[in-house]
Write an enzyme that holds these catalytic residues in place. Structure first.
Site, PDB file in Angstrom:
ATOM      1  N   ASN A   9       0.838  -1.196   0.000  1.00 52.43           N
ATOM      2  CA  ASN A   9       0.000   0.000   0.000  1.00 52.43           C
ATOM      3  C   ASN A   9       0.878   1.253   0.000  1.00 52.43           C
ATOM      4  OD1 ASN A   9      -2.354   1.476  -0.063  1.00 52.43           O
ATOM      5  ND2 ASN A   9      -2.768   1.313   2.123  1.00 52.43           N
ATOM      6  N   GLU A  35       1.619  -3.340  -5.040  1.00 53.14           N
ATOM      7  CA  GLU A  35       1.142  -1.966  -4.827  1.00 53.14           C
ATOM      8  C   GLU A  35       2.258  -1.101  -4.243  1.00 53.14           C
ATOM      9  OE1 GLU A  35      -2.991   0.313  -3.558  1.00 53.14           O
ATOM     10  OE2 GLU A  35      -2.672  -1.737  -2.845  1.00 53.14           O
ATOM     11  N   ASP A 151      -1.256 -10.361  -4.060  1.00 57.70           N
ATOM     12  CA  ASP A 151      -2.584  -9.923  -3.668  1.00 57.70           C
ATOM     13  C   ASP A 151      -3.515 -10.240  -4.827  1.00 57.70           C
ATOM     14  OD1 ASP A 151      -4.910  -8.605  -3.023  1.00 57.70           O
ATOM     15  OD2 ASP A 151      -4.006  -6.605  -2.903  1.00 57.70           O
ATOM     16  N   ASN A 153      -6.856 -10.198  -4.585  1.00 60.58           N
ATOM     17  CA  ASN A 153      -8.111  -9.460  -4.437  1.00 60.58           C
ATOM     18  C   ASN A 153      -9.328 -10.370  -4.570  1.00 60.58           C
ATOM     19  OD1 ASN A 153      -8.002  -6.605  -3.769  1.00 60.58           O
ATOM     20  ND2 ASN A 153      -6.728  -6.372  -5.590  1.00 60.58           N
ATOM     21  N   HIS A 249      -2.541  -4.516   4.590  1.00 55.17           N
ATOM     22  CA  HIS A 249      -2.337  -5.957   4.462  1.00 55.17           C
ATOM     23  C   HIS A 249      -1.287  -6.396   5.484  1.00 55.17           C
ATOM     24  CE1 HIS A 249      -4.196  -6.526   0.320  1.00 55.17           C
ATOM     25  NE2 HIS A 249      -4.123  -5.203   0.416  1.00 55.17           N
TER      26      HIS A 249
END
Length: 260
Positions: A9, A35, A151, A153, A249
């Site tokens: 993130n 990310e 990730d 999602n 996360h």
């Protein structure tokens, strides 16, 4: 071999929260990050190495968006950047590091699947991504052993999301997304390493930043290490590290009886 996967993130944000010191204490062989939200110019001379590991990256064209990386104490024999798909390669969603020897072919992939939660257009992009990645996974499986970290999602089963009944119509837990996961595990033979080790354990890797979701453990398990069957059989133990918070996360750690 210890592997860690973590959606940062934002690499700048995560590293201000003690990530490098934690990596040094945890001592992974490789770490897949997603990310990163950074450009090559942001990374150069600042995030080239992290916790004693050298980094390799696939950045998005758009500033402050997506991007993946692999940090490793081992030098890859080859790097494969992108999926050969213009739409998703522009978003920086796939990086494969090969660690081949004369005796075997082995890869580690860091992947960041699109989120469809912001709009119907992005959900359709997510479905396109899932269609694009299937033949890639099949081809790789026919050529080499590998572990895909990232990730996705998508929460696969009811056990992987706290409030599953209320999310059946929401991106990340749609029947079509979960059916895609069924297909790669049940039909293609890939293995969800964490779930293979702990079939009944409720453990999440992401929590909404709204309300007190993390404090109350109202989460989703959407970060995975997915392996070919031979590699997955060498998995010894796994856990999700939650004592420190580097991101929305949490790091997923797996130890394998395998040497790069």
């Amino acid at each position: 071999m210890r592997l860690i996967s973590l959606n940062l993130n934002g690499i700048r944000s995560a590293t201000t929260k003690g990530l490098a010191a934690w990596i040094e204490s945890t001592r992974p062989d490789c770490m897949g990050v997603q990310e990163i939200r950074a450009q090559p110019s942001d990374i150069s001379n600042r995030f080239d190495t992290l916790g004693g590991m050298k980094g390799y990256f696939h950045c998005a064209q758009k500033k402050g968006y997506a991007g993946v990386g692999i940090y490793s104490i081992h030098e890859p024999s080859e790097l494969c950047t992108g999926m050969n798909d213009a739409e998703f390669d522009a978003e920086g969603r796939w990086l494969e590091a090969r660690f081949d020897t004369p005796f075997r072919k082995f890869s580690i992939v860091s992947a960041y699947f699109p989120s469809g939660s912001s709009s119907e257009d992005r959900q359709q992009a997510k479905f396109r991504f899932l269609n694009v990645i299937l033949p890639i996974l099949n081809r790789m499986k026919s050529e080499r052993e590998f572990i895909l970290m990232g990730d996705l999602n998508i929460a696969h089963k009811n056990i992987d999301i706290k409030n599953w009944k209320g999310n059946i119509k929401n991106s990340g837990f749609l029947p079509e997304e979960r059916a895609w996961m069924d297909h790669i595990f049940e039909d293609l033979g890939f293995v969800d390493v964490y779930r293979s080790l702990y079939p009944t354990q409720e453990q999440y890797t992401w929590w909404s930043q709204r309300g007190q979701a993390r404090k109350n453990n109202v989460g989703w398990r959407i970060d995975y290490q997915i392996a070919t069957r031979n590699i997955s059989s060498s998995a010894l133990a796994s856990h999700v590290y939650t004592h420190e918070k580097f991101s929305d996360h949490a790091p997923l750690i797996v130890d394998y009886d395998f040497t790069i």
